[in-house]
Design an enzyme around this catalytic site. Structure first.
Site, PDB file in Angstrom:
ATOM      1  N   LYS A 178     -81.458 -72.598 -25.834  1.00 22.50           N
ATOM      2  CA  LYS A 178     -82.928 -72.240 -25.454  1.00 22.50           C
ATOM      3  C   LYS A 178     -83.505 -71.842 -27.136  1.00 22.50           C
ATOM      4  O   LYS A 178     -84.597 -72.094 -27.255  1.00 22.50           O
ATOM      5  CB  LYS A 178     -83.073 -70.978 -24.815  1.00 22.50           C
TER       6      LYS A 178
HETATM    7  C1  LIG Z   1     -81.353 -73.442 -19.633  1.00 26.07           C
HETATM    8  C2  LIG Z   1     -80.041 -73.854 -19.656  1.00 26.07           C
HETATM    9  C3  LIG Z   1     -79.450 -74.982 -19.340  1.00 26.07           C
HETATM   10  C4  LIG Z   1     -80.428 -75.911 -18.368  1.00 26.07           C
HETATM   11  O1  LIG Z   1     -81.741 -76.416 -19.067  1.00 26.07           O
HETATM   12  P1  LIG Z   1     -82.657 -77.051 -18.422  1.00 26.07           P
HETATM   13  O2  LIG Z   1     -83.564 -77.416 -19.553  1.00 26.07           O
HETATM   14  O3  LIG Z   1     -83.456 -75.757 -17.730  1.00 26.07           O
HETATM   15  O4  LIG Z   1     -82.390 -78.011 -17.376  1.00 26.07           O
HETATM   16  C5  LIG Z   1     -78.026 -75.356 -19.400  1.00 26.07           C
HETATM   17  N1  LIG Z   1     -77.341 -74.661 -19.962  1.00 26.07           N
HETATM   18  C6  LIG Z   1     -77.706 -73.344 -20.467  1.00 26.07           C
HETATM   19  C7  LIG Z   1     -76.607 -72.550 -21.165  1.00 26.07           C
HETATM   20  C8  LIG Z   1     -78.885 -72.943 -20.507  1.00 26.07           C
HETATM   21  O5  LIG Z   1     -79.296 -71.646 -20.913  1.00 26.07           O
END
Ligand SMILES: *Cc1c(COP(=O)(O)O)cnc(C)c1O
Length: 494
Positions: free
Chosen positions: A113
């Site tokens: 993120k």
């Molecule tokens: C948010 C997240 C995901 C999923 O990503 P999306 O963009 O929502 O598909 C996968 N792994 C981790 C560790 C995340 O924080």
């Protein structure tokens, strides 16, 4: 570049307006009117640049009112050595001659993120300036763990913004909670909600759609905005690392210019893999887009059958950031696959809201299956995948393990030998409990102690900021009933 809504393509907004607003008033998601192209010349240029410069170059194709120097400054701030603990920012780890792992967790909160949320606050700030907005943006976030911390870290002390995060009191890991309640910054707030993630999320949605609150806040000189992946300002920085990884393979002479590469992405809200699809739309030689889910396999079924059906049990898994039954960003893909048919998108989204189900057919389904492969991985297989890669000397977290397993399944099933990259979305040190168990250890009682335990057992180093959580004093301890979230917001924005 102008932006339209997936539910009204007559709308035309500038990038700054789209980023400032987050979500279109009609409930649709902002999407570029067309995709800029990425030719061999671009790729050659990008190969010679740092990650930060690549980011500014690629994002520059999508945002017209942002000056190139400004984008370079944003990228240097977002992805500099103070924020990222790896000089390549998003390094590729070579597994074998045909497989690489793209590590997206070297940022301040150890989850992918950060790749977007280190950039978004700067894009929002600039958008406020460009659109002449005088009110302050108040970012409300409901989080199941990773987004809340990454958003606070990004928005902390950014001018003309405030951020308030709600998390389910018992729904996040100890480490995630500690990361949030120790957050610094004069404009941040954190509050636990008595309930689960859905309660927190519903509370936030209720506040967003409450005209009385909107009016009250306008009187106080602020407006509500979102840091969720529905915001175009979160998708845009994510396109960069798919292109950057391709350049790294070219630079290492692992592939030739134009050669296809498959990408396998662990997926929840469909934001991350959508960014990869957009990179392909721009002309990056992407082969198959492999969509990896955990036991919550609604996307696997959708890709295989064309039926999206959220009427199914919700499973809590060891990869919690993928425990999602409604993948919001799928709407952007549907819009594009339909050739920009906003009426059709409206009808699907309406069916989804009313019945929890819709079905695509004909050419759209064929196109979807040509582009994507969907696979899922259960809990035992996730643990086995962590154990297996550890035997080869590489420690991964449960989300990444899902991607690694689905890539293996895809190759078995299809015999496709195209070079492939699977995406690593979190540091294994964020999920010590599951990872230690998966490699045959008994996790220590205390969650912070598990970090040191995992270092000792595996001989790897924890990200410095996670290790530093030990002994940190919490700044925030507020807990609210879910009915009182409005009051918490109004109190926070005094
Ligand atoms: C948010 C997240 C995901 C999923 O990503 P999306 O963009 O929502 O598909 C996968 N792994 C981790 C560790 C995340 O924080």
């Amino acid at each position: 570049m102008q932006y339209l809504s997936t539910r009204d393509k007559t709308l035309r907004l500038s990038a700054a307006e789209a980023i400032k607003m987050g979500l279109s008033r009609d409930g649709g998601l902002f999407t570029p009117v067309h995709f800029p192209t990425l030719g061999s010349l671009d790729l050659n240029t990008l190969c010679g640049l740092s990650y930060q410069r690549r980011a500014a170059y690629i994002m520059g194709k999508y945002v017209e009112h942002f000056r190139p120097e400004e984008l370079n400054i944003f990228a240097a701030r977002a992805y500099g050595p103070e924020k990222f603990d790896h000089p390549d920012v998003a390094p590729l780890h070579r597994m074998d001659g045909n497989t690489w792992c793209l590590e997206l967790w070297h940022g301040p909160t150890s989850a992918f993120k950060d790749m977007a949320l280190q950039m978004l606050p700067q894009l929002i700030s600039a958008s406020l300036r460009i659109t002449g907005e005088e009110k302050a943006a108040c970012i409300l976030v409901a989080t199941s763990g990773d987004t809340g911390k990454a958003a606070m870290e990004g928005f902390a002390d950014v001018d003309q913004t405030k951020i308030l995060v709600f998390y389910p009191e018992k729904g996040v890991s100890e480490i995630q909670k500690l990361q949030m309640v120790t957050q610094g910054g004069g404009n941040v707030g954190v509050c636990a909600v008595k309930g689960n993630f859905d309660d927190a999320q519903n509370g936030v949605k209720r506040i967003f759609s409450d005209p009385a609150i909107r009016e009250e806040l306008a009187g106080r000189g602020c407006f509500l905005s979102s840091a969720n992946s529905i915001n175009w300002g979160r998708i845009l920085p994510q396109i960069v690392y798919y292109i950057s990884a391709y350049c790294d393979l070219l630079n290492a002479k692992e592939i030739k210019l134009g050669q296809k590469v498959n990408y396998c992405v662990p997926t929840g809200n469909f934001g991350n893999i959508l960014a990869c699809y957009y990179a392909k739309r721009m002309g990056l030689p992407v082969g198959k887009l492999i969509c990896a889910s955990n036991r919550n396999d609604v996307l696997t079924d959708f890709i295989r059958t064309g039926v999206y059906d959220r009427n199914r049990p919700f499973h809590t898994t060891m990869s919690p950031s993928m425990d999602i039954l409604i993948s919001s960003n799928l709407e952007r893909l549907i819009f594009d696959l339909s050739g920009g048919d906003d009426e059709l998108v409206r009808s699907y989204m309406d069916q989804l809201a009313r019945t929890g189900r819709y079905e695509i057919g004909g050419e759209m389904k064929e196109r979807l299956q040509e582009l994507f492969y969907g696979g899922f991985c259960g809990e035992e297989e996730t643990a086995a995948s962590i154990g297996m890669l550890y035997q080869y000397g590489y420690l991964i977290d449960p989300h990444t393990a899902v991607a690694a397993k689905v890539l293996t399944d895809y190759r078995h099933e299809t015999g496709d030998k195209t070079p492939a990259i699977f995406v690593s979305t979190a540091s294994p040190y964020k999920f010590c409990d599951s990872v230690l168990s998966a490699i045959g250890e008994t996790p220590a009682e205390d969650s912070v102690e598990r970090i040191a335990q995992m270092e000792a057992v595996t001989g790897t180093a924890a990200p410095a900021r996670l290790a530093a959580l030990k002994g940190k004093t919490p700044r925030f301890g507020q807990v609210t009933e879910r009915e009182n979230m409005e009051r918490v917001v109004l109190e926070f924005l005094k």
